[in-house]
Write a protein that holds these residues in place. Structure first.
Motif, PDB file in Angstrom:
ATOM      1  N   ARG A  43       0.828  -1.209   0.000  1.00  0.00           N
ATOM      2  CA  ARG A  43       0.000   0.000   0.000  1.00  0.00           C
ATOM      3  C   ARG A  43       0.862   1.259   0.000  1.00  0.00           C
ATOM      4  O   ARG A  43       0.495   2.273  -0.603  1.00  0.00           O
ATOM      5  CB  ARG A  43      -0.937   0.006   1.215  1.00  0.00           C
ATOM      6  CG  ARG A  43      -2.054  -1.019   1.114  1.00  0.00           C
ATOM      7  CD  ARG A  43      -2.984  -0.956   2.322  1.00  0.00           C
ATOM      8  NE  ARG A  43      -4.051  -1.941   2.221  1.00  0.00           N
ATOM      9  CZ  ARG A  43      -5.027  -2.106   3.126  1.00  0.00           C
ATOM     10  NH1 ARG A  43      -5.046  -1.330   4.210  1.00  0.00           N
ATOM     11  NH2 ARG A  43      -5.954  -3.014   2.942  1.00  0.00           N
ATOM     12  N   LEU A  69      -6.561   3.672  -7.290  1.00  0.00           N
ATOM     13  CA  LEU A  69      -7.507   2.860  -6.517  1.00  0.00           C
ATOM     14  C   LEU A  69      -7.898   1.598  -7.291  1.00  0.00           C
ATOM     15  O   LEU A  69      -7.995   0.506  -6.708  1.00  0.00           O
ATOM     16  CB  LEU A  69      -8.749   3.684  -6.185  1.00  0.00           C
ATOM     17  CG  LEU A  69      -8.562   4.831  -5.192  1.00  0.00           C
ATOM     18  CD1 LEU A  69      -9.863   5.617  -5.040  1.00  0.00           C
ATOM     19  CD2 LEU A  69      -8.101   4.315  -3.835  1.00  0.00           C
ATOM     20  N   GLY A  72      -5.173  -0.820  -7.042  1.00  0.00           N
ATOM     21  CA  GLY A  72      -5.146  -1.427  -5.715  1.00  0.00           C
ATOM     22  C   GLY A  72      -6.095  -2.593  -5.597  1.00  0.00           C
ATOM     23  O   GLY A  72      -5.760  -3.637  -5.008  1.00  0.00           O
ATOM     24  N   LEU A  78      -6.164  -3.802  -1.944  1.00  0.00           N
ATOM     25  CA  LEU A  78      -7.312  -3.063  -1.416  1.00  0.00           C
ATOM     26  C   LEU A  78      -8.574  -3.842  -1.742  1.00  0.00           C
ATOM     27  O   LEU A  78      -8.694  -4.401  -2.839  1.00  0.00           O
ATOM     28  CB  LEU A  78      -7.415  -1.663  -2.049  1.00  0.00           C
ATOM     29  CG  LEU A  78      -6.343  -0.617  -1.746  1.00  0.00           C
ATOM     30  CD1 LEU A  78      -6.636   0.654  -2.541  1.00  0.00           C
ATOM     31  CD2 LEU A  78      -6.287  -0.313  -0.266  1.00  0.00           C
ATOM     32  N   GLU A  82     -12.740  -0.841   0.629  1.00  0.00           N
ATOM     33  CA  GLU A  82     -11.670   0.065   1.056  1.00  0.00           C
ATOM     34  C   GLU A  82     -11.363   1.116  -0.015  1.00  0.00           C
ATOM     35  O   GLU A  82     -11.065   2.272   0.299  1.00  0.00           O
ATOM     36  CB  GLU A  82     -10.402  -0.733   1.365  1.00  0.00           C
ATOM     37  CG  GLU A  82     -10.477  -1.528   2.650  1.00  0.00           C
ATOM     38  CD  GLU A  82      -9.274  -2.442   2.827  1.00  0.00           C
ATOM     39  OE1 GLU A  82      -8.835  -2.629   3.972  1.00  0.00           O
ATOM     40  OE2 GLU A  82      -8.784  -2.983   1.811  1.00  0.00           O
ATOM     41  N   ALA A  83     -11.451   0.708  -1.273  1.00  0.00           N
ATOM     42  CA  ALA A  83     -11.097   1.618  -2.358  1.00  0.00           C
ATOM     43  C   ALA A  83     -12.178   2.649  -2.640  1.00  0.00           C
ATOM     44  O   ALA A  83     -11.871   3.822  -2.898  1.00  0.00           O
ATOM     45  CB  ALA A  83     -10.805   0.821  -3.627  1.00  0.00           C
ATOM     46  N   LEU A 359      -7.466   6.283   0.080  1.00  0.00           N
ATOM     47  CA  LEU A 359      -6.064   5.878   0.026  1.00  0.00           C
ATOM     48  C   LEU A 359      -5.362   6.176   1.348  1.00  0.00           C
ATOM     49  O   LEU A 359      -4.595   5.352   1.862  1.00  0.00           O
ATOM     50  CB  LEU A 359      -5.366   6.607  -1.126  1.00  0.00           C
ATOM     51  CG  LEU A 359      -3.971   6.135  -1.530  1.00  0.00           C
ATOM     52  CD1 LEU A 359      -3.996   4.658  -1.902  1.00  0.00           C
ATOM     53  CD2 LEU A 359      -3.454   6.973  -2.693  1.00  0.00           C
ATOM     54  N   ALA A 362      -6.459   3.674   4.001  1.00  0.00           N
ATOM     55  CA  ALA A 362      -5.911   2.333   3.760  1.00  0.00           C
ATOM     56  C   ALA A 362      -4.440   2.253   4.147  1.00  0.00           C
ATOM     57  O   ALA A 362      -3.994   1.281   4.766  1.00  0.00           O
ATOM     58  CB  ALA A 362      -6.098   1.951   2.291  1.00  0.00           C
ATOM     59  N   THR A 368      -1.609  -2.217   8.961  1.00  0.00           N
ATOM     60  CA  THR A 368      -0.509  -2.212   7.998  1.00  0.00           C
ATOM     61  C   THR A 368       0.854  -2.219   8.687  1.00  0.00           C
ATOM     62  O   THR A 368       1.874  -2.528   8.060  1.00  0.00           O
ATOM     63  CB  THR A 368      -0.580  -0.974   7.085  1.00  0.00           C
ATOM     64  OG1 THR A 368      -0.408   0.211   7.880  1.00  0.00           O
ATOM     65  CG2 THR A 368      -1.913  -0.918   6.359  1.00  0.00           C
TER      66      THR A 368
END
Length: 499
Positions: A43, A69, A72, A78, A82-83, A359, A362, A368
């Motif tokens: 990411r 996106l 992703g 993603l 989430e996107a 973004l 995420a 993460t």
């Protein structure tokens, strides 16, 4: 009419075209450093991809955001939610509504009337610095409720008309000082309220998403207005005592006569303008109701009003009301039409806001491992700073970076970083810091690349980049100090009142 001529690609765009995907691809080949997870590292690569294309201008920033996106989701780093879940975020609808209100003020002529009213005051006529100050202050005031690009274009048009009438050519010190002042005031005026510029609303949304704290209209307006007044004052002092333009043309009788005649042509305020102003006052009143209710009625009802009158609700209801309000004496005419509303919305900005919030959320998610990694990496350098030194360094960094790249891009990079560092290092108030980092991206005073207003003014031919760079450097340390030692403690105080 369309053209089949090829569009030239700059060297920077060519570099960005290949560097962005290359950085993204490397994160699939290199092991993620502890404690960042594999998905978290990928990411980060996706964000690097976006930043490269944003800076290089490979594609418009909205198109780049959508492409990133989609990449992703296609690569599995993603989820679909989430996107694209942030495409329904309230911040987007708030922005769309605010553009509608601004479009009504522009099309009905309210903004021009207000500017000319300020410039035609008896104590301004024939006094060059009073004239220049009122010209810029009137624009800054309207920018608090209108898009900065609209204010910049309208005020530049007025200024060019006056300068041409006075036979002031591009390159003249007065032409440069006036146009430079327009760019600066358009950037400063927008920090006053949440509706002033897109970075304000994005910052409020990011703070709410990350911290679970909703900065209200009144809270932002109190802090933003104080800073705007002080920054405008410092800007005018720089124009007066550092730039020192030749103001003799503003002392001429024809300047005074031009403003007087233009105002006389307007005549009494027509019904369309009156109703636009009335609806604007309704919007401001509705935005303030939840804040005032905290001090006037029971906590239960105040909470209910806060939920029912969130920022996006008045922002949508008011332009809708304008679309329903007829204008007396003009059959079929409304205060605002959907065509005017839609034409006044910068749709690319709306798409960018939704994408960049997705973004940012995420990349900055705790899962993460990136927040923990940043704490380990930066704590030795920032962890030993005092609270105000911490705020100063981050604010100065954002102001300098936003001079080089888009203010929205700068916000997308540094606001989540600042909130994460403040929390993880235990330095300062993250929400108050977030407000300062939300304001700082508007303060580009030296280059045309940070804000569209600067690009518009430089593009007029009345201002050289070198002139803006030379004098804008005086404002950067002043405004960094204002953010750190006035705005930040004021934000902490105002936030504490609502807790």
């Amino acid at each position: 009419m369309t053209s089949d001529a090829p569009v030239e690609t700059t060297r920077l765009q060519q570099i960005g075209l290949f560097l962005g995907p290359a950085l993204f691809g490397l994160t699939f080949l290199i092991a993620a450093p502890e404690p960042i997870t594999t998905v978290g590292f990928e990411r980060v690569g996706l964000l690097a991809f976006a930043v490269c294309w944003w800076i290089a201008g490979t594609l418009p920033i909205a198109v780049t955001t959508l492409a990133v996106l989609a990449c992703g989701v296609a690569t599995g780093i993603l989820s679909l939610t989430e996107a694209f879940a942030n495409s329904g975020n309230w911040v987007l609808y708030f922005t769309i509504g605010a553009f509608g209100i601004g479009a009504a003020l522009e099309t009905t002529g309210v903004n021009r009337r207000v500017a000319l009213a300020f410039l035609d005051q008896p104590w301004v006529r024939g006094r060059p610095y009073a004239f220049l100050s009122m010209f810029l202050l009137s624009g800054a005031m309207l920018h608090s409720v209108m898009a900065n690009t609209v204010v910049a274009v309208v005020w530049l048009s007025l200024a060019m008309t006056i300068l041409k009438m006075l036979k002031v050519e591009p390159g003249h010190s007065l032409a440069e000082a006036t146009s430079m002042g327009i760019a600066w005031m358009a950037n400063i005026g927008g920090i006053s309220t949440p509706v002033g510029t897109a970075t304000n609303t994005v910052a409020i949304g990011m703070i709410a998403t990350t911290m679970g704290v909703s900065v209200s209209f009144a809270q932002w307006t109190i802090v933003g207005s104080v800073l705007s007044v002080l920054m405008m004052a410092s800007m005018l002092l720089v124009l007066r005592f550092v730039v020192k333009p030749d103001v003799e043309p503003f002392q001429r009788e024809e300047t005074v006569e031009f403003v007087r005649s233009e105002r006389a042509k307007l005549g009494p305020m027509p019904p369309a303008e009156k109703r636009a102003v009335a609806w604007l006052l309704v919007a401001i009143g509705l935005w303030l109701v939840p804040d005032l209710s905290r001090f006037l009625i029971s906590p239960e009802i105040a909470k209910l009003l806060s939920e029912r009158l969130a920022l996006a609700v008045p922002a949508l209801l008011v332009p809708i009301g304008m679309c329903l309000t007829p204008v007396p004496g003009s059959p079929g005419r409304r205060v605002l039409t959907w065509k005017e509303w839609a034409g006044g919305v910068e749709w690319g900005m709306v798409l960018f806001i939704g994408g960049v919030m997705a973004l940012g959320a995420a990349v900055g998610a705790e899962s993460t491992g990136l927040p923990a990694y940043m704490k380990l990496a930066l704590e030795p350098h920032l962890g030993g700073l005092s609270e105000y030194a911490f705020v100063f360094v981050l604010s100065l960094t954002v102001i300098l970076v936003t001079s080089v790249i888009s203010n929205l891009v700068t916000l997308a990079i540094f606001l989540p970083l600042g909130l994460t560092l403040s929390q993880s290092l235990g330095i300062g108030d993250p929400v108050a810091l977030g407000m300062m980092l939300g304001i700082a991206p508007s303060l580009d005073f030296i280059l045309p690349s940070g804000t569209t207003t600067n690009a518009i003014i430089i593009g007029s031919g009345y201002l050289r980049v070198g002139t803006m760079l030379r004098y804008g450097l005086f404002l950067i340390p002043i405004h960094t100090c204002l953010l750190t030692f006035v705005g930040y403690p004021l934000a902490k105080f105002v936030l504490a009142l609502w807790r």
